[in-house]
Design an enzyme around this catalytic site. Structure first.
Site, PDB file in Angstrom:
ATOM      1  N   SER A   1     -38.995   4.069  47.844  1.00 29.42           N
ATOM      2  CA  SER A   1     -39.372   4.048  46.425  1.00 29.42           C
ATOM      3  C   SER A   1     -39.072   2.719  45.735  1.00 29.42           C
ATOM      4  O   SER A   1     -39.302   2.584  44.534  1.00 29.42           O
ATOM      5  CB  SER A   1     -38.633   5.167  45.678  1.00 29.42           C
ATOM      6  OG  SER A   1     -37.227   4.967  45.750  1.00 29.42           O
TER       7      SER A   1
ATOM      8  N   SER B   1     -23.221  21.039  47.641  1.00 37.24           N
ATOM      9  CA  SER B   1     -22.838  22.369  48.147  1.00 37.24           C
ATOM     10  C   SER B   1     -21.762  22.324  49.211  1.00 37.24           C
ATOM     11  O   SER B   1     -20.809  23.107  49.185  1.00 37.24           O
ATOM     12  CB  SER B   1     -24.069  23.093  48.718  1.00 37.24           C
ATOM     13  OG  SER B   1     -25.022  23.286  47.716  1.00 37.24           O
TER      14      SER B   1
ATOM     15  N   GLU C   1     -17.395   7.831   6.352  1.00 33.84           N
ATOM     16  CA  GLU C   1     -17.087   7.978   4.925  1.00 33.84           C
ATOM     17  C   GLU C   1     -15.756   7.322   4.579  1.00 33.84           C
ATOM     18  O   GLU C   1     -15.614   6.660   3.542  1.00 33.84           O
ATOM     19  CB  GLU C   1     -17.024   9.464   4.545  1.00 33.84           C
ATOM     20  CG  GLU C   1     -18.284  10.242   4.856  1.00 33.84           C
ATOM     21  CD  GLU C   1     -18.224  10.950   6.203  1.00 33.84           C
ATOM     22  OE1 GLU C   1     -18.579  12.142   6.252  1.00 33.84           O
ATOM     23  OE2 GLU C   1     -17.820  10.304   7.192  1.00 33.84           O
TER      24      GLU C   1
END
Length: 364
Positions: free
Chosen positions: A172, A230, A56
């Site tokens: 993969s 962890s 604005e």
């Protein structure tokens, strides 16, 4: 009351402007503003990055003295509080704008309708909720911060037709096409933070960065990274630590470590819940760091945990037209569902072809 087609037309223009800040504004919302006078656009503005003038403000300054008695269109309620920049509300009133059309009320409790009340109190005509659904969707990540009290969470996976992310031995590269991998760069660039696990980092040794040259020019910095590790197993030599210009959060159950991490690496301990990292605690912590959206790139175990906790808002799948076979690894890791009544349901939001693959975005 019927919404004028003219108002819809100009509000859609604010959406287009807002998207110019897609890669740079977070944790702020994407905002575009247009000023119209005598049915002509006299100025435009969008929010570029935190600390820069709001949309604005940009549009009003560009309009100059001609802004008096004009209409301001904006996709999100103007701010009314001091942050990195002064409030837009005061400027709108001061410049004697006669009408303001707002697509969505700001969910931030510091604003949340207050600006609208003040504008009306100042004698300015205000129209709200013009294409509200589209406006909320545009800034879904920002809205999640206040509505869900946590970041918006997207889980991404590249899969085969039979839902596999790799062979049983973990290989993969590559299930999906190069075009899909390039598109993932765009999704990363629009993310505040990438979340993964130590298993993924140890298996693939990825950088998890935006590598596309054009995208790198658009972003202010690489997305931050959070890793569930962890026992702090990831060696300091791994690629994930190579970029010192982004924050890296390591969530761990260890209280002490002899490893000497760089200054951009933050060790967050005491995250245990029965010897496992408490995901909800991690998300709460990331929310406190002004992370509005999280992009999960990991193996099936972590995705399963998020699905079980009902924390995934959006599922992004890149589907390759290949079949790997039943021995491959499933992308979700979900194995606890024994009845169809317990199925996890998503709704397809959009679907496009990318090269020979299919990109499917689904929401809860």
């Amino acid at each position: 009351m019927m919404i004028k087609e003219e108002d819809k037309f100009y509000i859609r223009k604010t959406f287009d402007l807002a998207l110019k800040g897609k890669f740079t504004v977070h944790p702020n919302p994407m905002v575009g503003a247009i000023i119209v006078k005598n049915k002509k656009i006299i100025s435009r503005g969008f929010h570029k990055h935190p600390g820069s003038p709001h949309a604005e403000q940009v549009a009003i300054r560009k309009a100059g003295d001609n802004v008096k008695n004009s209409t301001l269109y904006v996709n999100l309620e103007p701010c009314c509080h001091y942050g990195r920049t002064p409030p837009c509300l005061d400027l709108i009133i001061q410049k004697k704008i006669s009408r303001v059309v707002i697509s969505s009320i700001d969910p931030n409790p510091l604003v949340n309708g207050f600006s609208i009340k003040q504008l009306r109190k100042a004698g300015i005509e205000v129209k709200i909720n013009v294409l509200k659904k589209e406006a909320v969707h545009l800034n879904k990540k920002f809205f999640s911060k206040f509505i869900n009290k946590r970041p918006f969470i997207t889980a991404k996976a590249g899969i085969s037709l039979d839902g596999k992310i790799s062979l049983s031995n973990g290989i993969s590269q590559w299930i999906t096409s190069n075009d899909s991998r390039i598109d993932v760069q765009k999704e990363r660039a629009a993310s505040s933070l990438i979340l993964t696990s130590s298993n993924t980092i140890l298996a693939d040794n990825p950088k998890m960065t935006v590598r596309d040259k054009l995208l790198k020019q658009k972003i202010l910095k690489q997305p931050d990274v959070a890793i569930l590790d962890s026992n702090l197993r990831i060696p300091l030599s791994h690629n994930i630590f190579s970029d010192e210009n982004r924050n890296i959060y390591l969530f761990t159950n260890k209280k002490n470590t002899k490893k000497k991490y760089k200054s951009n690496v933050f060790i967050i301990s005491n995250m245990a819940d029965n010897d496992k990292i408490d995901i909800k605690k991690c998300i709460k912590y990331l929310a406190s760091q002004e992370i509005n959206n999280i992009f999960i790139e990991s193996g099936p175990k972590l995705v399963e945990s998020f699905l079980k906790l009902k924390l995934i808002d959006e599922l992004l799948l890149y589907i390759a037209p290949i079949i790997i076979g039943h021995t491959g690894k499933n992308f979700s890791g979900v194995s606890y569902i024994t009845k169809l009544s317990k199925k996890i349901k998503f709704t397809i939001n959009d679907m496009i072809s990318i090269g020979n693959d299919l990109k499917v975005r689904m929401v809860k």
